[in-house]
Design a protein around this motif. Structure first.
Motif, short mmCIF file in Angstrom:
data_model
loop_
_atom_site.label_atom_id
_atom_site.label_comp_id
_atom_site.label_asym_id
_atom_site.label_seq_id
_atom_site.Cartn_x
_atom_site.Cartn_y
_atom_site.Cartn_z
N ASN A 154 9.92 2.32 -13.24
CA ASN A 154 10.79 2.12 -14.51
C ASN A 154 12.03 2.52 -14.41
O ASN A 154 12.64 2.01 -15.13
CB ASN A 154 10.03 3.17 -15.51
N LEU A 155 12.28 3.40 -13.49
CA LEU A 155 13.86 3.74 -13.27
C LEU A 155 14.54 2.27 -12.62
O LEU A 155 15.63 2.15 -13.09
CB LEU A 155 13.84 4.96 -12.39
N PHE A 156 13.77 1.71 -11.93
CA PHE A 156 14.24 0.40 -11.19
C PHE A 156 14.58 -0.66 -12.35
O PHE A 156 15.53 -1.26 -12.46
CB PHE A 156 13.19 0.06 -10.34
N ARG A 157 13.55 -0.72 -13.13
CA ARG A 157 13.61 -1.64 -14.22
C ARG A 157 14.88 -1.44 -15.19
O ARG A 157 15.61 -2.27 -15.65
CB ARG A 157 12.30 -2.00 -14.91
N GLN A 158 14.91 0.03 -15.48
CA GLN A 158 15.95 0.36 -16.38
C GLN A 158 17.17 0.01 -15.82
O GLN A 158 17.99 -0.61 -16.32
CB GLN A 158 15.91 1.78 -16.56
#
Length: 676
Positions: free
Chosen positions: A477-481
């Motif tokens: 999720n951090l990556f996607r953000q």
RNA sequence: GGCAGGAUAGCUCAGCUGGUUAGAGCGGCGGCUUCAUAAGCCGUAGGUCGCCGGUUCAAGUCCGGCUCCUGCUACCA
């Protein structure tokens, strides 16, 4: 609130290929445009080829084809290059279009109605053989200032002075070689002075300009009467004939910026919109991106035309600096003049997009391309920090997918969501450098989280499967953000990430809401690393590169030296023999301190007195390094008194636009020998 | 020549309206780690903030002068 933006990049001239310098602007604009779309705003990004003018005409002539044929070729090449770099125009037109003629005509009528066009009889050079007036660049002769031969009718490449074509000595027509006659011609001028109050107000108080630009205009132009702007050129000229002044054409700089409107018109037509809803809509924000070299066209003439023409003025004019390579101007001989096509042979376009983004600010500063920095940024920022996040977590959840509830991450995701505001502000301000910096701090935090939670350890214990899934849910999720924040810069990375999540990364708002419960596709590399040798290979000078295969279509890529300096009129062998070229040895060389370009050379012809010769090569050669070198000189040139002394001859050199290359004889030649 | 902009760690740059020991990234150095595209993490060393003078209790930050770099320049001032 949904905003509506109409964004332009400056129109590239249809006389050459797109190169890395152009791409600073198109990538900068495209990032801004994609950012606005990501935010959900309505954007039209329009551009076009700038196709008119003398240079195009001359080049077409040299290549033995019509200008239309030439510009069609170049246009397709430009489109291909832009597409390869992901520049997402909504419309890419041409200034040689019916719509452009129509808009030009409309503005022209308004200028007439406001009594802003004046006609003046000006004596111009006329070719008695071709029976045409000659544009400045169709006349060559000796510079009236320094006497340099074969200079165009507008300015001297040797001493840099500008003058009228009528001042040239020994003028000749490029077409026929005939000596032109002076004939009265009526020229049309736009009067800008009556618009002074408007321009003063707009440039100084509208907020559309960067402060240094406003200062520049205030100190340069607005502090004294504005000169009338000569906007007509006599036939022959490749462009639009002025409807109410037959035989005269609009100067290319008149119809070029109008191309922004024409291209918008064409786009509206194609997409079912209307100019009233865009350019003429006060709620629509017009934003121009351009380079500092064309500042005054866009901040004086252009607003004047818009104002008189009844079109909305730009809300913002975003001006950027030039591209330098390893601290120096781009240079063909050093191999740093890299075309888009050449870049693509060696490197990935997204690398350049990221590199430029990481360097670009809202200032007019030049941007320096440094090979090792390029490699470092791409490899450590993009691959090492960002993409690596997915690469070190996705595989662990390929079979299980993401957790169904977003786990406790210590506030990391929320922090990233909050940071979005500052990142957005940086994008909006075109301070992409700051935006990239902020995003990278998020990537750092995410990597620290991976380090702390050590999923590779958790994985060893089957009882901790849920924990493993939770940790990877956080990391992904951090990556996607981060990927969403980078989407304007790296659209292809965003697409690949979309594939990983089976969920598009195309909305800024998605950075506030974690993705849960979705499956994760088999992980595939999303970005490759740069090999330093490939960057090095790109910068190998053209001459050192093996000749391209004969099948390659090269006309538009051809060296444009001929276009810049058309062949002179034919001469006989007797004419040539009048010029006594000699091998000369430089026995002393020193810079002339007060002169910008001059070196004082002392030349030996083997015997007899030495010659004192001034040469405009200061910018290209260190005096000390010239001593002892053999060069070619025009030995029987009439002495010329210059400001700093008498010049007794001339050293021959090749080059245009500030490039200078002295000629050297092969080994064995002796000072004093004549060239035949 | 004029004008505009710049000069802060080896490199690229932040430092807003003057206020505690001047920051970041990269690079360097020393450790740790091995999930990952030899990627990652921790720690650490680096700066008389271009030069001179002034204002101030206090200046990288304001004022004056100078030097150097870059760019622009509608004969140019």
């Amino acid at each position: 609130m949904t905003r509506q933006l109409l964004v332009t990049s400056a129109l590239p001239y249809a006389n050459g290929p797109i190169h890395l310098g152009h791409l600073v602007e198109y990538i900068q604009t495209d990032i801004f445009v994609r950012y606005q779309r990501l935010r959900g705003h309505r954007v039209a990004y329009v551009c076009a080829d700038d196709t008119h003018g003398t240079a195009i005409m001359i080049r077409a002539q040299k290549e033995g084809r019509s200008p239309e044929d030439l510009i069609a070729d170049v246009a397709s090449q430009h489109r291909r290059d832009f597409a390869a770099f992901g520049v997402s125009f909504d419309h890419y037109g041409s200034t040689n279009s019916a719509s452009n003629l129509a808009v030009c005509t409309g503005i022209w009528k308004n200028l007439r109605a406001r009594n802003l066009i004046v006609e003046r009889k000006v004596d111009r050079l006329f070719d008695p053989v071709q029976k045409t007036f000659l544009a400045d660049r169709f006349v060559v002769g000796d510079c009236p200032r320094c006497g340099t031969k074969d200079q165009y009718g507008d300015s001297c490449e040797s001493c840099g002075s500008t003058y009228a074509a009528t001042e040239l000595k020994n003028p000749r027509s490029v077409h026929s070689g005939a000596s032109p006659e002076l004939r009265p011609s009526s020229q049309l001028f736009v009067r800008l002075e009556p618009l002074q109050p408007f321009l003063e107000e707009w440039t100084q108080r509208s907020g559309a300009l960067q402060p240094e630009v406003a200062n520049y205009l205030a100190g340069h132009f607005l502090d004294k009467p504005l000169q009338d702007w000569d906007v007509s050129r006599p036939a022959p000229y490749f462009g639009f004939e002025i409807p109410d002044a037959k035989g005269n054409f609009w100067y290319v700089w008149f119809d070029a910026p109008v191309g922004y409107i024409a291209s918008t018109t064409d786009w509206c037509e194609k997409s079912g919109g209307s100019l009233d809803a865009w350019w003429k809509n006060p709620d629509c924000e017009i934003v121009h991106f351009l380079g500092k070299d064309i500042t005054y066209f866009h901040t004086l003439f252009w607003p004047a035309l818009l104002h008189v023409g009844g079109y909305q003025l730009p809300r913002r004019v975003q001006i950027h600096g030039f591209l330098r390579v390893n601290g120096e101007k781009m240079s063909k001989s050093k191999g740093t003049f890299v075309t888009a096509a050449r870049y693509l042979e060696h490197l990935d376009p997204e690398w350049l997009r990221y590199y430029y983004a990481s360097k670009l600010s809202d200032k007019i500063d030049d941007l320096d391309f440094q090979a090792d920095e390029f490699v470092g940024k791409v490899n450590s920022d993009l691959v090492g920090r960002v993409v690596n996040l997915a690469s070190r977590s996705a595989r662990f959840v390929e079979s299980t997918g993401l957790a169904t509830h977003y786990p406790d991450d210590g506030g990391l995701f929320a922090r990233g969501a909050t940071a979005g505001e500052a990142i957005a502000a940086a994008y909006e301000a075109c301070d992409f450098r700051e935006a990239m910096r902020l995003v990278m701090t998020l990537a750092d935090a995410a990597n620290e989280y991976v380090e702390r939670t050590a999923p590779w350890t958790i994985r060893k214990d089957p009882a901790r499967a849920d924990e493993l899934r939770n940790v990877c849910t956080v990391v992904l999720n951090l990556f996607r953000q981060i990927v969403v924040y980078l989407q304007p810069v790296l659209p292809r990375l965003a697409e690949r990430a979309s594939g990983l999540f089976a969920s598009p990364c195309d909305r800024w708002n998605s950075t506030t809401e974690p993705l849960i419960g979705c499956s994760i596709a088999k992980f595939e590399h999303m970005a490759t690393r740069v090999e330093p040798e490939r960057v090095k290979a790109m910068f190998v000078p053209e001459a050192a590169v093996p000749a391209p295969s004969a099948s390659a279509p090269t006309p538009a890529d051809a060296n444009d030296a001929l276009g810049k300096e058309p062949l002179a009129a034919q001469v006989s062998i007797e004419d040539f023999q009048k010029v006594d070229l000699r091998v000369a040895k430089i026995v002393a060389a020193e810079a002339v301190p007060e002169a910008k370009k001059l070196l004082r050379l002392t030349l030996s012809l083997g015997s007899g007195p030495t010659r004192n010769v001034f040469a405009g090569i200061k910018g290209a050669y260190e005096p000390e390094r010239l001593v002892g070198r053999l060069v070619v000189m025009v030995a029987n040139l009439a002495p010329r008194t210059m400001k700093f002394g008498v010049s007794e001859g001339m050293v021959v050199a090749a080059g245009t636009d500030g490039e200078v290359y002295l000629l050297s004889p092969d080994t064995g030649a002796k000072a004093g020998q004549r060239l035949h």
